[in-house]
Scaffold this motif. Sequence first.
Motif, short mmCIF file in Angstrom:
data_model
loop_
_atom_site.label_atom_id
_atom_site.label_comp_id
_atom_site.label_asym_id
_atom_site.label_seq_id
_atom_site.Cartn_x
_atom_site.Cartn_y
_atom_site.Cartn_z
N LEU A 143 0.84 -1.20 0.00
CA LEU A 143 0.00 0.00 0.00
C LEU A 143 0.87 1.24 0.00
N SER A 144 0.23 2.38 -0.21
CA SER A 144 0.92 3.66 -0.16
C SER A 144 0.85 4.22 1.26
N LEU A 145 1.99 4.66 1.75
CA LEU A 145 2.03 5.33 3.05
C LEU A 145 2.40 6.80 2.88
N ALA A 146 2.05 7.35 1.73
CA ALA A 146 2.33 8.76 1.49
C ALA A 146 1.67 9.62 2.56
N GLY A 147 2.45 10.49 3.19
CA GLY A 147 1.93 11.36 4.22
C GLY A 147 1.85 10.71 5.59
N VAL A 148 2.31 9.45 5.72
CA VAL A 148 2.27 8.74 7.00
C VAL A 148 3.69 8.54 7.50
N ASP A 149 3.91 8.82 8.77
CA ASP A 149 5.21 8.58 9.39
C ASP A 149 5.39 7.08 9.59
N ARG A 150 6.29 6.48 8.85
CA ARG A 150 6.45 5.03 8.88
C ARG A 150 7.04 4.54 10.19
N GLU A 151 7.62 5.44 10.95
CA GLU A 151 8.16 5.05 12.26
C GLU A 151 7.08 5.07 13.35
N ASP A 152 5.93 5.64 13.02
CA ASP A 152 4.82 5.75 13.98
C ASP A 152 3.89 4.56 13.77
N GLU A 153 4.00 3.57 14.63
CA GLU A 153 3.21 2.34 14.46
C GLU A 153 1.71 2.62 14.50
N GLN A 154 1.28 3.53 15.35
CA GLN A 154 -0.15 3.83 15.44
C GLN A 154 -0.65 4.47 14.15
N ALA A 155 0.18 5.33 13.55
CA ALA A 155 -0.22 5.98 12.30
C ALA A 155 -0.28 4.97 11.16
N VAL A 156 0.68 4.05 11.13
CA VAL A 156 0.68 3.02 10.09
C VAL A 156 -0.54 2.11 10.25
N ALA A 157 -0.80 1.68 11.49
CA ALA A 157 -1.96 0.82 11.76
C ALA A 157 -3.25 1.53 11.37
N ALA A 158 -3.32 2.83 11.63
CA ALA A 158 -4.52 3.59 11.26
C ALA A 158 -4.71 3.60 9.75
N ARG A 159 -3.59 3.74 9.00
CA ARG A 159 -3.71 3.73 7.55
C ARG A 159 -4.16 2.35 7.04
N VAL A 160 -3.65 1.29 7.63
CA VAL A 160 -4.09 -0.06 7.24
C VAL A 160 -5.58 -0.21 7.46
N ARG A 161 -6.07 0.22 8.64
CA ARG A 161 -7.51 0.14 8.91
C ARG A 161 -8.30 0.94 7.90
N GLU A 162 -7.77 2.12 7.55
CA GLU A 162 -8.45 3.00 6.62
C GLU A 162 -8.53 2.35 5.23
N VAL A 163 -7.43 1.80 4.78
CA VAL A 163 -7.39 1.16 3.46
C VAL A 163 -8.31 -0.05 3.42
N LEU A 164 -8.32 -0.82 4.51
CA LEU A 164 -9.17 -2.01 4.56
C LEU A 164 -10.63 -1.67 4.81
N GLY A 165 -10.90 -0.46 5.24
CA GLY A 165 -12.28 -0.07 5.53
C GLY A 165 -12.80 -0.66 6.81
N LEU A 166 -11.91 -0.90 7.76
CA LEU A 166 -12.28 -1.52 9.04
C LEU A 166 -11.72 -0.65 10.18
N PRO A 167 -12.40 0.43 10.50
CA PRO A 167 -11.88 1.39 11.47
C PRO A 167 -11.70 0.82 12.87
N GLU A 168 -12.43 -0.22 13.21
CA GLU A 168 -12.34 -0.80 14.55
C GLU A 168 -11.48 -2.06 14.60
N LEU A 169 -10.80 -2.37 13.51
CA LEU A 169 -10.04 -3.62 13.43
C LEU A 169 -8.92 -3.66 14.47
N GLU A 170 -8.86 -4.77 15.21
CA GLU A 170 -7.74 -5.02 16.11
C GLU A 170 -6.64 -5.69 15.31
N LEU A 171 -5.48 -5.07 15.28
CA LEU A 171 -4.38 -5.66 14.53
C LEU A 171 -3.07 -5.49 15.27
#
Length: 588
Positions: A257-285
Motif C-alpha cells: 500500500l501507499s504510506l504517502a503522508g504517513v510517518d512510517r516510524e509511527d506504528e499507530q499511524a501506520v496501523a490507522a492507515r491499514v484500517r483505513e485502506v481495509l475499511g475496518l476502522p475498529e479492526l484489532e491488529l
Amino acid sequence: MGAIEVPVLIVGGGGCGLSASVFLSDHGVGHLLVERRPDTSKLPKAHYVNQRTMEIFRQHGLEESVAEQAATPEQFGKVRWQTTLTGGQPLDARVIHEMDGFGGGALRETYEAAGPAMPAKLPQLRLEPILRRHAEERNPGRVLFGHELTTLTDQGDKVVAEIRDTATGEITTVEARYVIGADGGRTVGDAVGAQLQGLPALFDATTVYFSADLSEVWNGGSLITWFLNPYRQDFSSALIEMGPTWGKHCEEWGIHLSLAGVDREDEQAVAARVREVLGLPELELTLHQVTSWTVEAVLAEHYRYGRVLLAGDAAHRQPPAVGLGLNTGIQDAHNLAWKLAAVVKGSAPDSLLDTYEAERRPVGQFNLGWAMSAASNHTVVIDAAVGLGQHVPPERRVPVFFGYFAPTPTGVAQRARAAEIFATHRGECQAHDVEIGFAYEAGAVVADGSNPPARAPLGDVYRATTRPGHRLPHAWLERAGRRVSTLDLAGTETGFVLITGADGSAWAEAAAQVAEKFSVPIVTARVGDGAEYTDADGAWAGVREITDGGAVLVRPDNHVAFRSVDAAEDPAAALADALSQVLDRSAV
C-alpha cells in the motif's frame, strides 16, 4: 574456531543458500554455510513455490515438510481484483475480475499431468526454518548463523575467507576450493568485482506485515487480491494471505500500500492507515513490520568469478511478478550442486563449472525480462481494462466504476472488453511454461540438431520434450507395483539415468561400461512391456520422442543431457562420447 578447510563455502543462509547446503549434503560434498543474521527471515517476503521448485524439493526429500505447512492450489490458486474489502457504499466489496492461477481451478489437471508435485504457497519466514532444519541435520555443526564474511580472496588454487562470529567477534579463517555467493549481493559480489547490469531502481514499494482476524470480510482462496479503490486511488492496494492458517481464518497478512503522508516510524499511524485502506476502522491488529524496498531489475555480468559462483539474488534481482525470484535462486543452486559434486569428487574437470553460467545466466536474463513485462502489464494494462489510467482525473474515478458495473449493454460490453484484457494476466499467474519449460541451449548437454518446441507467447502452455537441455518430461511409471515418476529416477543416489525402451539391453550394457570408465553412476531404466518399468498411464509413450531402440540420458538435476532417437550401432561409444562432452572430460 581457528582455521578450517572445506571443499565448498556457502555465504548466505536464505532460501537459496540453505537449499544449496541441502543439495550439496545429498551429493556428499563437504561444505560450510555462514549467515550474518542470527536466525532465518522474520519477514514473509517471497511466498510462491512454483512447480519446478517443488519437484526439486521432492527429489531432495523436502516436499513433505514444505507441504505440511503450505497452502495447496485449491487454497490459493486464484488471482482476484475487487473494489474494496468491505464497506456499505454501492461500489464497496465488488469483485471486478477473478481468474485461476498457479495450478488452481481449471489449471489443476494440466499441472498434475506435467509433474509429480504441485505448486505451493509458503512464505519465507516459514520456508527458511524448514530448509535450515534439513541443512543442519544433513551437515551437523557446519551451518553457522550469526557469522559474517569479512574478507574473501581468490588465490587461484583456493579461496581464503575470514568469518567473524557476530556475537563474540572471533575470527575464523576458511580455506575452500569453491565459494557459493548466496548472500543477496551484500558481500561476495563486491569482493570479486561483480557488476550488476540493468535497472537498479525501478520503483519503491512498501509492505506492511500484520496479524488480524479478517474472517468476517475475507473470502480467501487467492494468491493475491488487488484492490482498485473507486474513491481514492491512493487506497488501492494488494492483500496477501501469509498463514499459518489458510483461507478465511488466516491470521497473518501482507499488504502492499501507499504510506504517502504517513510517518512510517509511527506504528499507530501506520496501523490507522491499514484500517483505513481495509475499511475496518475498529479492526484489532498487531503490526509486525513495515518494509520499504526498491524494486530492481539487475543481472550479474557473470555468474562465475574464478572459484566464486554467484546464485540467487546475488546474481539476479527482478520484480516480484510471476514469483520468479526465490524459485530461480533455488534452481540455480540445484544446477550448481551436482556439478560441484562432480568436480570435487574428481569425475569432471573444473571447466564443468563454466556450464553453470552458460546454462543459468540466460534463464536469469529471461526471467528478469519476463517479470518486468508482467509487472508493466499489470500496472498499465490491467488498470486500463477497468477504464482507469493516468488520463482519468480523480473526479471521474467513481463514474468509471459505476459504468463498469452498470447493468446496461454498455456495461456488459465494457466488462467483456475488460475480461479479454484481464486474460493477458495469464502471462503472470498461468505462466506454466516459464516455470518448467526453460531449457539449456549450451552447457553440459549434447545437442542433437532438433529444434525446440514452439513456446506460447504468454508462457501459459508447456510442451513436454526430451530434447537435450530440457527438463525431463514427467510420466508415471510402475515397478513391482510401485508408482514412480520419471523425475524420480535420476538424483543424488542414482546419479545419471539412461531411459530406454523395453529392448534396451545393449544400452544397459553400455551404461555399465561407461559408468565404470568415467567413475560416474549411471542407472538404466527400461520402460515397456516386459521391462522393469511399465508405462502406467501411457503418458511416457506420448512424450518420450524416441523409438523402442533409442535412449535418453538424464542428468542428476533431471535435465536431458543426451538423446539417441533410434538404436546406435555402438551404444557404448555413443554414450561414452556423450558423457565426455557433458562432463567436459575432453578438457582433461
